[in-house]
Write an enzyme that holds these catalytic residues in place. Sequence first.
Site, PDB file in Angstrom:
ATOM      1  N   GLU A 289      -7.034  -1.929  -1.928  1.00 33.07           N
ATOM      2  CA  GLU A 289      -6.151  -2.743  -1.093  1.00 33.07           C
ATOM      3  C   GLU A 289      -6.658  -2.802   0.345  1.00 33.07           C
ATOM      4  OE1 GLU A 289      -2.158  -1.273  -1.265  1.00 33.07           O
ATOM      5  OE2 GLU A 289      -1.666  -2.369  -3.103  1.00 33.07           O
ATOM      6  N   GLU A 376      -2.303  -3.518 -10.009  1.00 33.31           N
ATOM      7  CA  GLU A 376      -1.218  -2.641  -9.554  1.00 33.31           C
ATOM      8  C   GLU A 376       0.034  -3.471  -9.330  1.00 33.31           C
ATOM      9  OE1 GLU A 376      -2.295   0.174  -6.435  1.00 33.31           O
ATOM     10  OE2 GLU A 376      -0.334  -0.161  -5.498  1.00 33.31           O
TER      11      GLU A 376
END
Length: 450
Positions: A289, A376
């Site tokens: 991320e 995710e």
Amino acid sequence: MRTLRLVTTLAVAGLLAGGVAVVAATPASAATAVFSVTNNWGNGYQGQVTVTNDTSAPITSWRVEFDLPSTSTVSQSWNAQQTTSGSHYTFANVSWNGTLAAGASTSFGFLVNGSGTPLNCTVNGASCAGGPPPTTPPPTTPPPTTPPPTTGTPVERYGQLRVCGTTMCDRSGARVQLRGISSMWLNWETAPYAENLSALTWMRDNWNLQVIRAAMGVEPAGAYLSDPAKARAQVETIINNAVRAGVYVIVDWHAHEAQNNQSQAVAFFGDLARRYGNLPNVIWEPYNEPLQVSWANVIKPYHQAVVSAIRAADPDNIIVLGTPTWSQDVDVAAASPVTGTNLMYTLHFYSCTHGASLRAKGDAAIRAGLALFVTEWGASNADGGLDGRACLPEAQSWIDWMKTNGISWTAWKLDVGTDTTNLLSPGAPVTGGWTNYLHGHAPFVVANMR
């Protein structure tokens, strides 16, 4: 005797009931064929077809074709040359009845075992009622591809994966949507759930898990940068277990500022690619991320370096690339994608925080040609559900969207705790058998894996 146009789908009860002849009007300039039942005995009947030259000039031959339901067959015919292919029947003129003057007619007959009546009739390639031939309505859904085997492990069923257009395909080219779970940050997990082979096979067999994500923490204390030997051992255990269990495994460089440690990432992925890149099980995720940093100037150059290191040893396994703003700005990446093959892009969501506007970014990326992988997600707030709340209706909208677009996913996260996204409740054994230990959004996640 009851007479009916062949082009009409006939109800047997009405057909055999007798009564007044029903003949549809025919075009003025067409050859037509009319079907009638001349005798019937319950489990069969005698049929007749009358061919009429409704054109303004003589014809020198004719050919009538029709189908019968599979429960009925033509056992005998006369005054025509019969050929049969399955349930499709063709009747062509014989030498003495092929030529018909304008307005003239001729007939042939046949016996049918069963009560089914002719369908899809054509005469000389055109509809028996006159006009163009009947057409089969187009299917309302795309024709199915050859389905993969339904037995064996996921890797046995699908084999080597690849990117095909904006989705993922198996070795035969059929679309695949992998569904599974992610580990907790491996440096912070409360017990080695993700590293246990018995637990993995239990999830495969009971949850229909097809892929597990090894979220190897990088930057915090105790993670890869400070204890690389431990972190690497955890990841390699998960890879080796995935191979034994026949499931896919995502090797995730679980970082938020990976560009600051590019050389370490290049060395890590280059080494693992040399040793595991020959396996069909492995999927690489070089950057979990990224924060709100530039795609063009920061994230993309990082990806190019790591992809190059992987491809030096592994030419074909899928690589999933993180995108700006905690892997949400897939539309930004779509404007300038990384060059290469079998590349996908990461989209993360948490359903209490993210909704239709983020799916719109995903839609834009797909329209631009990007293949997405949701490595995710949670049915919670973006903090993983510290308040324990689950937003299941919005999570279902995401599940439906991913299914429609063939987007594979791994849900966050395999661990024990009070967060909504912790899949297990206290006391869950490390080895699996968690039917009575589901916590938070776990029942929803498991239901959508099955």
